[in-house]
Design a protein around this motif. Structure first.
Motif, PDB file in Angstrom:
ATOM      1  N   LYS A 233       1.520  -4.975  -3.261  1.00  0.00           N
ATOM      2  CA  LYS A 233       1.915  -4.706  -4.646  1.00  0.00           C
ATOM      3  C   LYS A 233       2.427  -3.271  -4.781  1.00  0.00           C
ATOM      4  O   LYS A 233       3.455  -3.014  -5.410  1.00  0.00           O
ATOM      5  N   THR A 234       1.691  -2.340  -4.150  1.00  0.00           N
ATOM      6  CA  THR A 234       2.091  -0.933  -4.215  1.00  0.00           C
ATOM      7  C   THR A 234       3.468  -0.746  -3.591  1.00  0.00           C
ATOM      8  O   THR A 234       4.332  -0.056  -4.140  1.00  0.00           O
ATOM      9  N   ARG A 235       3.679  -1.381  -2.438  1.00  0.00           N
ATOM     10  CA  ARG A 235       4.991  -1.309  -1.791  1.00  0.00           C
ATOM     11  C   ARG A 235       6.093  -1.796  -2.730  1.00  0.00           C
ATOM     12  O   ARG A 235       7.113  -1.131  -2.885  1.00  0.00           O
ATOM     13  N   ARG A 236       5.862  -2.951  -3.339  1.00  0.00           N
ATOM     14  CA  ARG A 236       6.888  -3.524  -4.224  1.00  0.00           C
ATOM     15  C   ARG A 236       7.212  -2.586  -5.382  1.00  0.00           C
ATOM     16  O   ARG A 236       8.369  -2.418  -5.764  1.00  0.00           O
ATOM     17  N   GLN A 237       6.163  -1.969  -5.927  1.00  0.00           N
ATOM     18  CA  GLN A 237       6.394  -1.025  -7.032  1.00  0.00           C
ATOM     19  C   GLN A 237       7.289   0.127  -6.581  1.00  0.00           C
ATOM     20  O   GLN A 237       8.132   0.607  -7.328  1.00  0.00           O
ATOM     21  N   LEU A 238       7.085   0.560  -5.345  1.00  0.00           N
ATOM     22  CA  LEU A 238       7.876   1.673  -4.817  1.00  0.00           C
ATOM     23  C   LEU A 238       9.317   1.242  -4.525  1.00  0.00           C
ATOM     24  O   LEU A 238      10.263   1.978  -4.784  1.00  0.00           O
ATOM     25  N   TYR A 239       9.466   0.025  -4.020  1.00  0.00           N
ATOM     26  CA  TYR A 239      10.819  -0.492  -3.771  1.00  0.00           C
ATOM     27  C   TYR A 239      11.617  -0.493  -5.072  1.00  0.00           C
ATOM     28  O   TYR A 239      12.802  -0.190  -5.097  1.00  0.00           O
ATOM     29  N   GLN A 240      10.909  -0.862  -6.156  1.00  0.00           N
ATOM     30  CA  GLN A 240      11.595  -0.917  -7.447  1.00  0.00           C
ATOM     31  C   GLN A 240      12.068   0.461  -7.910  1.00  0.00           C
ATOM     32  O   GLN A 240      12.949   0.566  -8.749  1.00  0.00           O
ATOM     33  N   LEU A 241      11.458   1.485  -7.355  1.00  0.00           N
ATOM     34  CA  LEU A 241      11.893   2.846  -7.693  1.00  0.00           C
ATOM     35  C   LEU A 241      12.918   3.347  -6.670  1.00  0.00           C
ATOM     36  O   LEU A 241      13.181   4.544  -6.566  1.00  0.00           O
ATOM     37  N   ASN A 242      13.464   2.380  -5.921  1.00  0.00           N
ATOM     38  CA  ASN A 242      14.498   2.700  -4.930  1.00  0.00           C
ATOM     39  C   ASN A 242      14.021   3.532  -3.755  1.00  0.00           C
ATOM     40  O   ASN A 242      14.788   4.277  -3.164  1.00  0.00           O
ATOM     41  N   LEU A 243      12.746   3.421  -3.458  1.00  0.00           N
ATOM     42  CA  LEU A 243      12.262   4.009  -2.212  1.00  0.00           C
ATOM     43  C   LEU A 243      12.175   2.866  -1.213  1.00  0.00           C
ATOM     44  O   LEU A 243      11.362   1.950  -1.380  1.00  0.00           O
ATOM     45  N   LEU A 244      13.052   2.896  -0.219  1.00  0.00           N
ATOM     46  CA  LEU A 244      13.132   1.786   0.710  1.00  0.00           C
ATOM     47  C   LEU A 244      12.882   2.237   2.138  1.00  0.00           C
ATOM     48  O   LEU A 244      13.456   3.229   2.592  1.00  0.00           O
ATOM     49  N   PRO A 245      12.034   1.493   2.867  1.00  0.00           N
ATOM     50  CA  PRO A 245      11.825   1.807   4.282  1.00  0.00           C
ATOM     51  C   PRO A 245      13.024   1.343   5.106  1.00  0.00           C
ATOM     52  O   PRO A 245      13.858   0.567   4.605  1.00  0.00           O
ATOM     53  N   ASP A 246      13.102   1.796   6.348  1.00  0.00           N
ATOM     54  CA  ASP A 246      14.288   1.458   7.159  1.00  0.00           C
ATOM     55  C   ASP A 246      14.397  -0.048   7.422  1.00  0.00           C
ATOM     56  O   ASP A 246      15.501  -0.568   7.568  1.00  0.00           O
ATOM     57  N   THR A 247      13.252  -0.732   7.422  1.00  0.00           N
ATOM     58  CA  THR A 247      13.289  -2.182   7.617  1.00  0.00           C
ATOM     59  C   THR A 247      14.008  -2.887   6.467  1.00  0.00           C
ATOM     60  O   THR A 247      14.374  -4.046   6.563  1.00  0.00           O
ATOM     61  N   MET A 248      14.198  -2.175   5.350  1.00  0.00           N
ATOM     62  CA  MET A 248      14.894  -2.755   4.208  1.00  0.00           C
ATOM     63  C   MET A 248      16.204  -2.029   3.947  1.00  0.00           C
ATOM     64  O   MET A 248      16.738  -2.069   2.849  1.00  0.00           O
ATOM     65  N   GLY A 249      16.680  -1.328   4.945  1.00  0.00           N
ATOM     66  CA  GLY A 249      17.968  -0.649   4.799  1.00  0.00           C
ATOM     67  C   GLY A 249      17.850   0.729   4.185  1.00  0.00           C
ATOM     68  O   GLY A 249      18.863   1.384   3.910  1.00  0.00           O
ATOM     69  N   GLY A 250      16.629   1.184   3.958  1.00  0.00           N
ATOM     70  CA  GLY A 250      16.451   2.518   3.383  1.00  0.00           C
ATOM     71  C   GLY A 250      16.182   3.558   4.448  1.00  0.00           C
ATOM     72  O   GLY A 250      16.334   3.291   5.637  1.00  0.00           O
ATOM     73  N   ASP A 251      15.785   4.747   4.003  1.00  0.00           N
ATOM     74  CA  ASP A 251      15.516   5.799   4.984  1.00  0.00           C
ATOM     75  C   ASP A 251      14.219   6.541   4.662  1.00  0.00           C
ATOM     76  O   ASP A 251      14.048   7.694   5.013  1.00  0.00           O
ATOM     77  N   VAL A 252      13.327   5.849   3.949  1.00  0.00           N
ATOM     78  CA  VAL A 252      12.063   6.490   3.578  1.00  0.00           C
ATOM     79  C   VAL A 252      10.924   5.930   4.434  1.00  0.00           C
ATOM     80  O   VAL A 252      10.604   4.750   4.333  1.00  0.00           O
ATOM     81  N   PRO A 253      10.315   6.758   5.282  1.00  0.00           N
ATOM     82  CA  PRO A 253       9.175   6.268   6.043  1.00  0.00           C
ATOM     83  C   PRO A 253       8.004   5.934   5.117  1.00  0.00           C
ATOM     84  O   PRO A 253       7.694   6.702   4.213  1.00  0.00           O
TER      85      PRO A 253
END
Ligand code: GDP
Length: 301
Positions: A139-159
């Motif tokens: 749930k916490t991860r999803r909340q962060l994704y919604q704020l456009n913090l994305l890990p590299d596994t999702m095409g982002g660059d935020v560890p």
């Protein structure tokens, strides 16, 4: 000098990253810092605040893992972080945003992310308190994704690091992520230049005089140097590292405590080593004059 110019200069060497931990109150900023220091602080001894008779602890520490140093800053709140920025003191390279897995994203989490983005610093997400039975990491991860913090596994660059300041889980990974981002950022400084950087805090201590914590960002600060810091100046009479040990010199990304300024500078004031005390006195004097004129004007208005 611009970054490009500085990079072009011959003596640029890698420097340790400077990291600030931010997040909602009670999500574990202090506990994480303590844990990191316990595991990777430069000395396993308790920080010797008695050394040199200095009673207050530095709000910046170096840690070391796998031969790589990192400097952590304990910034007193997001406002301080942004105030620093507003005054041109870009002291942080990486912001670790701490989020409790049991509370999830809270107002100050969003605020911390906004501040880090405005400062254009790299972000690492630390999902903390994963040891708690009510931790909800997904749930916490999803909340962060919604704020456009994305890990590299999702095409982002935020560890994203899942950790617990209580059990120590993920602390290694957190420091490894810092090292990776630091390497990508190719952070450099020239230790052969005269020291310069930012005052993190300063206060008057009894008959010892003004004690200032400086973060050296470029060059090397040495005992005996003349420092101009905001509207204050003085010679470095004594200097201590983050363990309270007396030192002779300090290179890039090193926090130091030192005694020698004639008055208390403001936190966030930039400092420079200048050639001689007369120059320093003159510039500091002019700055004080200007300041008191501004104050008078404010008073009349
Ligand atoms: P800060 O306000 O963000 O600096 O948060 P603190 O570090 O003061 O932590 C707030 C509370 O959460 C304290 O009671 C800590 O002991 C607790 N805490 C911090 N990290 C963890 C963790 O990983 N697991 C658990 N169970 N408790 C934690």
């Amino acid at each position: 000098a611009t970054i490009t110019e500085r990079k072009a200069s011959a003596n640029q060497l890698p420097r340790p990253p400077i990291v600030t931990i931010m997040g909602h109150v009670d999500h574990g900023k202090t506990s994480l810092l303590d844990r990191i220091r316990q595991q990777y602080g430069l000395s396993s001894d308790v920080v010797s605040t008695e050394a040199g008779g200095i009673t207050q602890v530095l709000r910046a520490w170096r840690v070391e893992k796998g031969g790589k140093s990192t400097t952590f800053l304990d910034t007193p709140g997001h406002e301080a972080f942004t105030k620093m920025r507003a005054r041109g003191a870009n002291v942080t390279d990486i912001a670790v945003i701490v989020v409790s897995a049991s509370d999830g994203v809270m107002p100050q989490t969003e605020e911390a992310i906004a501040h880090a983005r405005a400062a254009d610093v790299d972000i690492i997400v630390a999902i903390n308190k994963v040891d708690l039975p009510d931790a909800n990491i997904d749930k916490t991860r999803r909340q962060l994704y919604q704020l456009n913090l994305l890990p590299d596994t999702m095409g982002g660059d935020v560890p994203f690091v899942e950790c617990s300041a209580k059990t120590g889980k993920g602390i290694d990974e957190l420091l490894d992520s810092v090292a990776v981002l630091a390497e990508l950022a190719e952070l450099t400084a020239d230790p052969t230049q005269a020291g310069s950087g930012t005052c993190l805090e300063a206060y008057l201590e009894g008959d010892r005089g003004v004690i200032a914590t400086l973060l050296v960002q470029n060059g090397t600060l040495s005992k005996g140097d003349v420092v101009l810091c905001g509207a204050t100046f003085g010679r470095v009479r004594a200097m201590y590292d983050d363990l309270g040990r007396p030192i002779e010199e300090a290179g890039p990304s090193t926090p130091v405590k030192f005694i020698g300024l004639d008055e208390v500078p403001d936190a966030d004031d930039p400092f420079y080593v200048v050639d001689n005390i007369a120059t320093a006195r003159e510039i500091a004097g002019k700055r004080r004059e200007r300041r008191s004129e501004t104050d008078r004007f404010k008073f009349q208005a």
